[in-house]
Design an enzyme around this catalytic site. Sequence first.
Site, PDB file in Angstrom:
ATOM      1  N   HIS A 162     -38.431  30.478   9.939  1.00 34.47           N
ATOM      2  CA  HIS A 162     -39.237  31.711   9.957  1.00 34.47           C
ATOM      3  C   HIS A 162     -39.284  32.407   8.609  1.00 34.47           C
ATOM      4  O   HIS A 162     -40.033  33.361   8.426  1.00 34.47           O
ATOM      5  CB  HIS A 162     -38.700  32.665  11.031  1.00 34.47           C
ATOM      6  CG  HIS A 162     -38.994  32.202  12.431  1.00 34.47           C
ATOM      7  ND1 HIS A 162     -40.069  32.641  13.158  1.00 34.47           N
ATOM      8  CD2 HIS A 162     -38.364  31.295  13.217  1.00 34.47           C
ATOM      9  CE1 HIS A 162     -40.082  32.045  14.344  1.00 34.47           C
ATOM     10  NE2 HIS A 162     -39.046  31.222  14.403  1.00 34.47           N
ATOM     11  N   ASP A 370     -41.808  37.180   1.912  1.00 32.57           N
ATOM     12  CA  ASP A 370     -41.754  37.289   3.375  1.00 32.57           C
ATOM     13  C   ASP A 370     -42.284  35.977   3.957  1.00 32.57           C
ATOM     14  O   ASP A 370     -43.332  35.496   3.516  1.00 32.57           O
ATOM     15  CB  ASP A 370     -42.660  38.458   3.815  1.00 32.57           C
ATOM     16  CG  ASP A 370     -42.136  39.170   5.053  1.00 32.57           C
ATOM     17  OD1 ASP A 370     -41.448  38.515   5.859  1.00 32.57           O
ATOM     18  OD2 ASP A 370     -42.424  40.363   5.223  1.00 32.57           O
TER      19      ASP A 370
HETATM   20  P1  ADQ Z   1     -39.095  40.115  10.148  1.00 34.98           P
HETATM   21  O1  ADQ Z   1     -38.519  40.030   8.780  1.00 34.98           O
HETATM   22  O2  ADQ Z   1     -38.340  40.956  11.105  1.00 34.98           O
HETATM   23  O3  ADQ Z   1     -39.307  38.659  10.782  1.00 34.98           O
HETATM   24  P2  ADQ Z   1     -41.984  40.821  10.660  1.00 34.98           P
HETATM   25  O4  ADQ Z   1     -42.702  39.535  10.747  1.00 34.98           O
HETATM   26  O5  ADQ Z   1     -42.754  41.891   9.963  1.00 34.98           O
HETATM   27  O6  ADQ Z   1     -40.595  40.704   9.902  1.00 34.98           O
HETATM   28  O7  ADQ Z   1     -41.674  41.298  12.117  1.00 34.98           O
HETATM   29  C1  ADQ Z   1     -41.150  42.567  12.370  1.00 34.98           C
HETATM   30  C2  ADQ Z   1     -41.443  42.957  13.816  1.00 34.98           C
HETATM   31  O8  ADQ Z   1     -40.660  44.097  14.118  1.00 34.98           O
HETATM   32  C3  ADQ Z   1     -42.906  43.308  14.028  1.00 34.98           C
HETATM   33  O9  ADQ Z   1     -43.329  42.783  15.248  1.00 34.98           O
HETATM   34  C4  ADQ Z   1     -42.879  44.841  14.062  1.00 34.98           C
HETATM   35  O10 ADQ Z   1     -43.837  45.407  14.918  1.00 34.98           O
HETATM   36  C5  ADQ Z   1     -41.494  45.133  14.582  1.00 34.98           C
HETATM   37  N1  ADQ Z   1     -41.051  46.433  14.030  1.00 34.98           N
HETATM   38  C6  ADQ Z   1     -40.759  46.718  12.756  1.00 34.98           C
HETATM   39  N2  ADQ Z   1     -40.446  48.017  12.634  1.00 34.98           N
HETATM   40  C7  ADQ Z   1     -40.567  48.573  13.850  1.00 34.98           C
HETATM   41  C8  ADQ Z   1     -40.384  49.884  14.386  1.00 34.98           C
HETATM   42  N3  ADQ Z   1     -40.020  50.904  13.638  1.00 34.98           N
HETATM   43  N4  ADQ Z   1     -40.599  50.056  15.685  1.00 34.98           N
HETATM   44  C9  ADQ Z   1     -40.957  49.024  16.466  1.00 34.98           C
HETATM   45  N5  ADQ Z   1     -41.157  47.778  16.032  1.00 34.98           N
HETATM   46  C10 ADQ Z   1     -40.956  47.547  14.743  1.00 34.98           C
HETATM   47  C11 ADQ Z   1     -39.031  37.316  10.370  1.00 34.98           C
HETATM   48  C12 ADQ Z   1     -39.552  36.913   9.002  1.00 34.98           C
HETATM   49  C13 ADQ Z   1     -41.035  37.195   8.903  1.00 34.98           C
HETATM   50  C14 ADQ Z   1     -41.774  36.467  10.034  1.00 34.98           C
HETATM   51  C15 ADQ Z   1     -41.116  36.717  11.378  1.00 34.98           C
HETATM   52  C16 ADQ Z   1     -41.699  35.822  12.457  1.00 34.98           C
HETATM   53  O11 ADQ Z   1     -38.849  37.614   7.976  1.00 34.98           O
HETATM   54  O12 ADQ Z   1     -41.536  36.782   7.648  1.00 34.98           O
HETATM   55  O13 ADQ Z   1     -43.109  36.940  10.091  1.00 34.98           O
HETATM   56  O14 ADQ Z   1     -39.722  36.481  11.328  1.00 34.98           O
HETATM   57  O15 ADQ Z   1     -41.641  34.473  12.091  1.00 34.98           O
END
Ligand code: ADQ
Length: 462
Positions: A162, A370
Site C-alpha cells: 500500500h 504517498d
Molecule cells: P494512509 O496513509 O492512511 O493509507 P490515505 O490513503 O489518505 O492514507 O487514507 C486515509 C483514510 O483515512 C481516508 O479514507 C480518509 O478519509 C481517512 N481519514 C483521514 N483523516 C480523517 C479524519 N480526520 N476523519 C475521518 N477519516 C479520516 C495508506 C497509504 C496510502 C494509500 C492507502 C490505501 O499510505 O498511500 O492510499 O494506504 O492503500
Amino acid sequence: MERREVSRLVVISNRVQSPKASSAGNQGGLAVALLAALREKGGVWFGWSGETVGAFTGAIGLEQADGVATATVDLEPQDVDEYYNGYANRSLWPLFHNRIDLTRFERDFEGGYLRVNRRFATTVRPLIGEGDLVWVHDYHLIPLGRELRRLGLTNRLGFFLHIPWPPSQILMSLPSHEPLVRSLFEYDVVGFHTPDWLDAFLHHVTRHLGAVVGEDGAVTLGDRAIRAIVAPIGIDAGEFETAARSDPARFARDRLHMSATGRSIIVGVDRLDYSKGLPERFASYERFLLRNPDLQGLVLMLQIAPPSREKVDTYRAIRAELDELSGRINGEFADIDWVPIRYVNKGYPRDELAGIYRAARVALVTPLRDGMNLVAKEYVAAQDPDDPGVLILSIFAGAAAQLRDALLVNPYSADEVADAIALALGMPREERVRRWRSLIANIRREDVFWWRDRFIGALEPR
Ligand code: ADQ
C-alpha cells in the site's frame, strides 16, 4: 466427472476490520471492498487483535458477523514494540517514504518483525484450506509468504504493497534488504499502486538480484516466477457520492459554511504523518497569504489531522512542529474576526467528512510521498457536480498517476503551491466542471471493487 474446487479468500493484514464497524458507519473503502469479497467468496480475514498478552499463545479469536469471519491473535508487548512500532513504523515506513533521516535500524526491530511474521504464519496456517487464495497486505507482512511456504503451503499467494516502493539506493540502506526483497518471490502475485512503484521494484530486482523479466511479464528469480502488477486502489465512489448528499453531510457542510461567513474554505485531511507534507503545506499557505494581501480575511484553511502512531517519537515531533507552526501563522495574520488556519486533531464519521469536503472550494492534498492517497479521490467524489471544488494534488502522491486533471504541484515549492491556491480560488465554473468530470470518471471507473477484482483476477489460477 469433473469436480471444481471453489476457492475461498483468506485476507491477512496487520489489523482486521470488524464487519460490525459497518453498522457504525466508520468503515474505510478498503475494508468495504475486502469484506464484500469475503462475503462473496467465503473465507476469513486474519490479523492482530490490537491487544497484548503476557506470553504469546496463538489462540485465535474468531468472530462471525454479517456473513464474514474474522480471526485475530494477541501479541506480546515486546512484539508490538519491535514489529509494529519498531521495524514497521520506525524502519520500513520512513525508508519507503524516502526519509532515511528518520529511519532507525535496530537488530531487535528486525528480529521482532521476523518473529511476528512467523507467529502469524503458524497461527493462520490451519485456517487456510486447499485451493484457497491468500492475499497478504502491506509492509508489516512482507516475509509472511516465505514463512507460509516454509510450513508447506502451496496455495496461490498474493501480496499488495500500500506504500511506495523506494529507489534502490534508498532501499539498500536497509540492513538485510536482500532477504526481505527475495522473500517477495515466494508469492505468486505482487501488486503496487502505480507504474512508478512497479518500475522501481523491477529495476531493483533485475539490476541488483539478477531477476529476469520475461516477454509474458513474469519476473523470474532462481526457480521462482512471479507476476508483478499495477493495481491502483480506488474508493467506493458510489457510497461516497451518496454519503455527500446525506443529512449528516448536509449538516456538517452547513455548520462549516455558516461559521466561515462567506469565506472560501481550503481543506486538508490527513493522518498526522510526516509523509503528508503538512509543515510544507502550512508554509505554502502562508506564502499565499503574503503574496495575496487582498485575499487575507477572505479565505480560511481547515486542516483536519487526527494523530496516529503516537508511540513513535517522530510522530510526536511532527505534532509539536505543527502546533507551533499553526500558532505562529495564526498569530501573524489573524484579526479580531478571522483566523487563517483552523487546525483540528480529530477524526470524523465518513458522512460528515463528505459534507466537509463538499463545503470546501479547494482541497490541498500535498504529500511528499504517498502510495496512493484516498483523500484526493474522496474529495472529488463528494463535490457538487454543478459547482465542484478544485483538487490541488502533489505529483508525489500515487493518485497523481490517475488524476491528471487535478492541479498538480510540487509540494516542496511553496511558490508553486501558493500559485495553485490562487489559481484554484479564481477558477471559473466551466473549468472546474470540466476538470471534475474528467476526475470523477476515473474515480468511478477504477473504484475499489475494480481494484480488488484486478488483483484477485491476477491471483486466480489460470
Ligand atoms: P494512509 O496513509 O492512511 O493509507 P490515505 O490513503 O489518505 O492514507 O487514507 C486515509 C483514510 O483515512 C481516508 O479514507 C480518509 O478519509 C481517512 N481519514 C483521514 N483523516 C480523517 C479524519 N480526520 N476523519 C475521518 N477519516 C479520516 C495508506 C497509504 C496510502 C494509500 C492507502 C490505501 O499510505 O498511500 O492510499 O494506504 O492503500
